[in-house]
Motif scaffolding. Structure first.
Motif, PDB file in Angstrom:
ATOM      1  N   ALA A  63       0.827  -1.347  -0.045  1.00 31.23           N
ATOM      2  CA  ALA A  63      -0.051   0.034  -0.138  1.00 31.23           C
ATOM      3  C   ALA A  63       1.087   1.070   0.074  1.00 31.23           C
ATOM      4  O   ALA A  63       2.186   1.209   0.599  1.00 31.23           O
ATOM      5  N   VAL A  64       0.410   2.314  -0.580  1.00 28.23           N
ATOM      6  CA  VAL A  64       1.192   3.533  -0.578  1.00 28.23           C
ATOM      7  C   VAL A  64       0.413   4.518   0.471  1.00 28.23           C
ATOM      8  O   VAL A  64      -0.968   4.721   0.413  1.00 28.23           O
ATOM      9  N   VAL A  65       1.189   4.854   1.419  1.00 29.65           N
ATOM     10  CA  VAL A  65       0.411   5.839   2.493  1.00 29.65           C
ATOM     11  C   VAL A  65       0.890   7.161   2.206  1.00 29.65           C
ATOM     12  O   VAL A  65       1.972   7.678   2.059  1.00 29.65           O
ATOM     13  N   LYS A  66       0.056   8.079   2.022  1.00 26.58           N
ATOM     14  CA  LYS A  66       0.505   9.483   1.707  1.00 26.58           C
ATOM     15  C   LYS A  66       0.207  10.441   3.243  1.00 26.58           C
ATOM     16  O   LYS A  66      -0.815  10.249   3.745  1.00 26.58           O
ATOM     17  N   GLN A  67       1.307  10.927   3.368  1.00 33.13           N
ATOM     18  CA  GLN A  67       1.438  12.039   4.377  1.00 33.13           C
ATOM     19  C   GLN A  67       2.032  13.048   3.986  1.00 33.13           C
ATOM     20  O   GLN A  67       2.626  13.354   3.094  1.00 33.13           O
ATOM     21  N   ALA A  68       2.018  14.113   5.162  1.00 27.68           N
ATOM     22  CA  ALA A  68       2.416  15.479   4.671  1.00 27.68           C
ATOM     23  C   ALA A  68       3.860  15.502   4.175  1.00 27.68           C
ATOM     24  O   ALA A  68       4.443  16.270   3.207  1.00 27.68           O
ATOM     25  N   LYS A  69       4.622  14.560   4.812  1.00 28.10           N
ATOM     26  CA  LYS A  69       6.163  14.552   4.458  1.00 28.10           C
ATOM     27  C   LYS A  69       6.434  13.610   3.088  1.00 28.10           C
ATOM     28  O   LYS A  69       7.464  13.657   2.656  1.00 28.10           O
ATOM     29  N   GLY A  70       5.468  12.958   2.685  1.00 27.05           N
ATOM     30  CA  GLY A  70       5.554  12.437   1.292  1.00 27.05           C
ATOM     31  C   GLY A  70       4.985  11.103   1.077  1.00 27.05           C
ATOM     32  O   GLY A  70       3.981  10.786   2.161  1.00 27.05           O
ATOM     33  N   GLU A  71       5.175  10.405   0.210  1.00 27.60           N
ATOM     34  CA  GLU A  71       4.729   9.116   0.039  1.00 27.60           C
ATOM     35  C   GLU A  71       5.315   7.709   0.724  1.00 27.60           C
ATOM     36  O   GLU A  71       6.524   7.802   0.345  1.00 27.60           O
ATOM     37  N   PHE A  72       5.011   7.007   1.364  1.00 28.77           N
ATOM     38  CA  PHE A  72       5.500   5.850   1.784  1.00 28.77           C
ATOM     39  C   PHE A  72       5.119   4.488   1.399  1.00 28.77           C
ATOM     40  O   PHE A  72       3.907   4.259   1.369  1.00 28.77           O
ATOM     41  N   ALA A  73       6.221   3.595   0.799  1.00 25.63           N
ATOM     42  CA  ALA A  73       5.722   2.399   0.482  1.00 25.63           C
ATOM     43  C   ALA A  73       5.581   1.420   1.538  1.00 25.63           C
ATOM     44  O   ALA A  73       6.454   1.127   2.298  1.00 25.63           O
ATOM     45  N   CYS A  74       4.284   1.109   1.986  1.00 19.90           N
ATOM     46  CA  CYS A  74       4.049   0.411   2.885  1.00 19.90           C
ATOM     47  C   CYS A  74       3.584  -1.047   2.984  1.00 19.90           C
ATOM     48  O   CYS A  74       3.408  -1.266   1.685  1.00 19.90           O
ATOM     49  N   PHE A 106      -2.576  -3.991  18.980  1.00 21.58           N
ATOM     50  CA  PHE A 106      -3.714  -4.495  18.038  1.00 21.58           C
ATOM     51  C   PHE A 106      -4.404  -5.662  18.635  1.00 21.58           C
ATOM     52  O   PHE A 106      -4.027  -6.236  19.629  1.00 21.58           O
ATOM     53  N   ASN A 107      -5.752  -6.009  18.053  1.00 22.41           N
ATOM     54  CA  ASN A 107      -6.559  -6.996  18.723  1.00 22.41           C
ATOM     55  C   ASN A 107      -6.534  -8.203  17.915  1.00 22.41           C
ATOM     56  O   ASN A 107      -7.429  -9.075  18.299  1.00 22.41           O
ATOM     57  N   GLY A 108      -6.033  -8.339  16.865  1.00 20.84           N
ATOM     58  CA  GLY A 108      -5.971  -9.445  16.014  1.00 20.84           C
ATOM     59  C   GLY A 108      -7.030  -9.448  14.919  1.00 20.84           C
ATOM     60  O   GLY A 108      -6.990 -10.443  13.952  1.00 20.84           O
ATOM     61  N   ASN A 109      -7.761  -8.730  14.773  1.00 18.21           N
ATOM     62  CA  ASN A 109      -8.753  -8.281  13.817  1.00 18.21           C
ATOM     63  C   ASN A 109      -8.623  -7.298  12.921  1.00 18.21           C
ATOM     64  O   ASN A 109      -8.925  -7.414  11.470  1.00 18.21           O
ATOM     65  N   ALA A 110      -8.175  -6.403  13.139  1.00 16.64           N
ATOM     66  CA  ALA A 110      -8.272  -4.926  12.540  1.00 16.64           C
ATOM     67  C   ALA A 110      -6.935  -5.053  11.857  1.00 16.64           C
ATOM     68  O   ALA A 110      -5.882  -5.547  12.012  1.00 16.64           O
ATOM     69  N   GLU A 111      -7.001  -4.374  10.601  1.00 14.83           N
ATOM     70  CA  GLU A 111      -6.058  -4.380   9.618  1.00 14.83           C
ATOM     71  C   GLU A 111      -5.079  -3.126   9.642  1.00 14.83           C
ATOM     72  O   GLU A 111      -5.552  -2.231  10.345  1.00 14.83           O
ATOM     73  N   ALA A 112      -3.870  -3.179   9.391  1.00 14.05           N
ATOM     74  CA  ALA A 112      -3.007  -2.013   9.399  1.00 14.05           C
ATOM     75  C   ALA A 112      -2.103  -1.919   8.433  1.00 14.05           C
ATOM     76  O   ALA A 112      -1.550  -2.836   7.750  1.00 14.05           O
ATOM     77  N   ALA A 113      -1.612  -0.692   8.059  1.00 15.18           N
ATOM     78  CA  ALA A 113      -0.334  -0.480   7.142  1.00 15.18           C
ATOM     79  C   ALA A 113       0.660   0.099   7.904  1.00 15.18           C
ATOM     80  O   ALA A 113       0.717   0.987   8.833  1.00 15.18           O
ATOM     81  N   ILE A 114       1.987  -0.608   7.747  1.00 14.46           N
ATOM     82  CA  ILE A 114       3.156   0.173   8.501  1.00 14.46           C
ATOM     83  C   ILE A 114       4.241   0.324   7.342  1.00 14.46           C
ATOM     84  O   ILE A 114       4.369  -0.266   6.433  1.00 14.46           O
ATOM     85  N   PHE A 115       5.235   1.205   7.628  1.00 18.66           N
ATOM     86  CA  PHE A 115       6.118   1.470   6.960  1.00 18.66           C
ATOM     87  C   PHE A 115       7.230   0.636   7.452  1.00 18.66           C
ATOM     88  O   PHE A 115       7.766   0.963   8.570  1.00 18.66           O
TER      89      PHE A 115
END
Ligand SMILES: Nc1nc2c(ncn2[C@@H]2O[C@H](COP(=O)(O)OP(=O)(O)OP(=O)(O)O)[C@@H](O)[C@H]2O)c(=O)[nH]1
Ligand SMILES: [Mg+2]
Length: 477
Positions: free
Chosen positions: A388-399, A415-424
């Motif tokens: 996923a690409v996450v857009k933030q003020a500092k720019g785009e991050f390949a996550c 995390f609870n084991g059900n929620a999804e998340a994107a990390i850099f």
């Protein structure tokens, strides 16, 4: 040749004859899958077998791509003395309602997969289909790193262990053991209590060296960390003493007791593993958790380099053995694979692969390795993340994105084991040499993701097909 060598050689000959007799009728490949604990052996074997049984999309696996694989199925294994790899159970835990990674395994195990295929040549095809048995053997990498002990005396081994444990980062972890060691006199009367206590403190030191932050690799004797069926056995109650490589111990002394135990360990644990299992493999994949070593820093990387060198030294030993050559069982292909590549964005996969390739080629050079084909790659046997690409003020991050396991933390979020998340996850240095010099230390961010939800018949993977083609591709002529 010493008497000892003759006896040893006849041991392989006996084993080789059994293999020879069973292998005479139908071709077989004996593939060893190894790596230190948590490197990803069980997941790799489960994914490999699943992909072959279900004919997954494996573009680089030529025989399958050409449509020549006709049928694949599991069969009873030929060796009654080895536990069976619990394929169904591991698959069940990955695909069950809770989607869990398989449990840690502590033992050697084996599985036989048989593949029927259409031979390549027109002539052979008219004779009917071809058949290949693939015997997959899962064994702890810790045991493999024991093989150099066969060529060391107790005194040489002790001296080497002491020397490495006195340098950082090991010295800080060895304090308790060193303190006790200072109270031991090798020439004093043998004392069972002292031997047991030294072994326990030495084992604590070895496990501290394995912790994620330190991530050292070369920690023999392998059974101290991975005892298998030897848990609590007196064979494991010895430890190094502060001695010189050429010291001689008087009988009845503590030194003599430790020396005898060490020799028993070599002859009753290391050699049976070597002759009974290792010397009969003809293909090998070594799984390496390279990302953890890079993240832990230069000591961990250097230690891994030493371990790879020892491993290649052991394979050379196998390749040169007269008897194993005689029976056609010698390791002729070795693949080193950096696992869990799905924890990095694909932009880093080639970098991870180049770093491993550099480490392996240096180790091969130092071990004067030749006689087998070696390759290195970065793979993920079961891909648990998407990109996923996450857009933030500092720019785009390949996550990377997935479902973190319950209890995992990123920053302040738990995390609870059900929620999804994107990390850099972080980036690797462009130059592999920089990573080996420790410049990747602390730059990677790891999260344990749950196995993926299966949306197709087979698991998503990264470069599993390349591993299959290298290890097994020539088995379908
Ligand atoms: N994301 C991801 N995680 C993986 C992958 N392969 C293994 N893992 C993780 O690594 C852990 C260890 O994998 P195993 O296959 O059990 O490792 P092992 O070498 O068999 O470990 P032991 O049995 O303890 O020696 C798993 O529980 C997963 O969390 C992969 O391809 N992707
Ligand atoms: Mg395992």
């Amino acid at each position: 040749m010493s008497w000892n060598n003759i006896v040893d050689t006849s041991r392989i000959a006996a084993g080789g004859l059994v293999d020879f007799a069973t292998g005479l009728t139908e071709p077989s490949i004996r593939l060893g899958v190894t790596g230190l604990s948590r490197a990803g052996k069980t997941v790799f074997i489960t994914a490999l077998v699943h992909a072959l049984l279900r004919q997954a999309r494996l573009p680089v696996f030529e025989a399958q791509n050409e449509g020549r694989i006709l049928r694949a199925y599991l069969e009873p294994q030929p060796n009654d003395d080895l536990p069976r790899f619990a394929y169904e159970q591991h698959l069940q835990s990955l695909t069950g309602k809770d989607r869990k990674w398989p449990q840690s395994t502590r033992q050697i195990s084996q599985l036989r997969l048989t593949i029927e295929y259409a031979p390549e040549s027109f002539f052979a095809r008219n004779f009917g289909s071809g058949k290949l048995h693939i015997d997959i053997v899962d064994y702890p990498g810790e045991w493999l790193l024991d093989l150099p002990l066969m060529h060391q005396t107790y005194q040489q081994w002790s001296h080497a262990m002491l020397t490495t444990s006195r340098a950082e980062p090991r010295a800080a972890l060895a304090v308790d053991w060193h303190q006790f060691l200072a109270t031991l006199d090798p020439t004093s009367r043998a004392d069972e209590g002292a031997a047991v206590k030294a072994a326990a403190l030495f084992t604590d030191y070895l496990s501290a060296c394995r912790k994620q932050e330190v991530s050292l690799s070369s920690l023999p004797p392998g059974r101290f960390l991975m005892p298998g069926d030897l848990e609590g056995s007196p064979l494991l109650s010895f430890a190094p003493l502060d001695v010189k490589p050429d010291d001689v111990f008087a009988s009845g002394s503590l030194g003599a007791l430790m020396e005898r135990r060490y020799q028993s360990y070599v002859s009753r644990v290391v050699k049976p593993f070597y002759f009974g299992h290792f010397a009969r493999l003809n293909r090998q994949i070594v799984l390496v958790d390279l990302m953890s070593a890079l993240n832990a820093g230069v000591y961990a990387v250097n230690d891994l380099r030493g371990a790879l060198q020892d491993i290649l030294g052991s394979f050379r030993l196998g390749a040169n053995n007269l008897v194993s050559n005689l029976f056609g069982k010698r390791i002729d292909r070795v693949l080193f694979a950096a696992t869990k590549a799905d924890l990095l964005h694909h932009q880093s996969h080639d970098k991870l692969e180049s770093i491993l390739r550099l480490l392996v080629s240096e180790a091969a050079h130092k071990a004067e390795f030749q006689g087998a084909q070696i390759d290195a790659l970065a793979l993920s046997a079961i891909r648990a993340t998407q990109e996923a690409v996450v857009k933030q003020a500092k720019g785009e991050f390949a996550c990377i994105a997935g479902t973190p396991e319950a209890g995992e933390k990123i920053g302040d979020e738990r995390f609870n084991g059900n929620a999804e998340a994107a990390i850099f996850p972080g980036d690797l240095p462009v130059h592999p040499q920089a990573a080996l010099q420790g410049l990747a230390q602390g730059t990677l961010q790891f999260v344990k993701f749950r196995p993926p939800v299966l949306t197709a018949e087979t698991f998503p993977h990264i470069r599993l097909d390349r591993a299959i083609e290298f290890l097994l591709g020539d088995g379908f002529p």
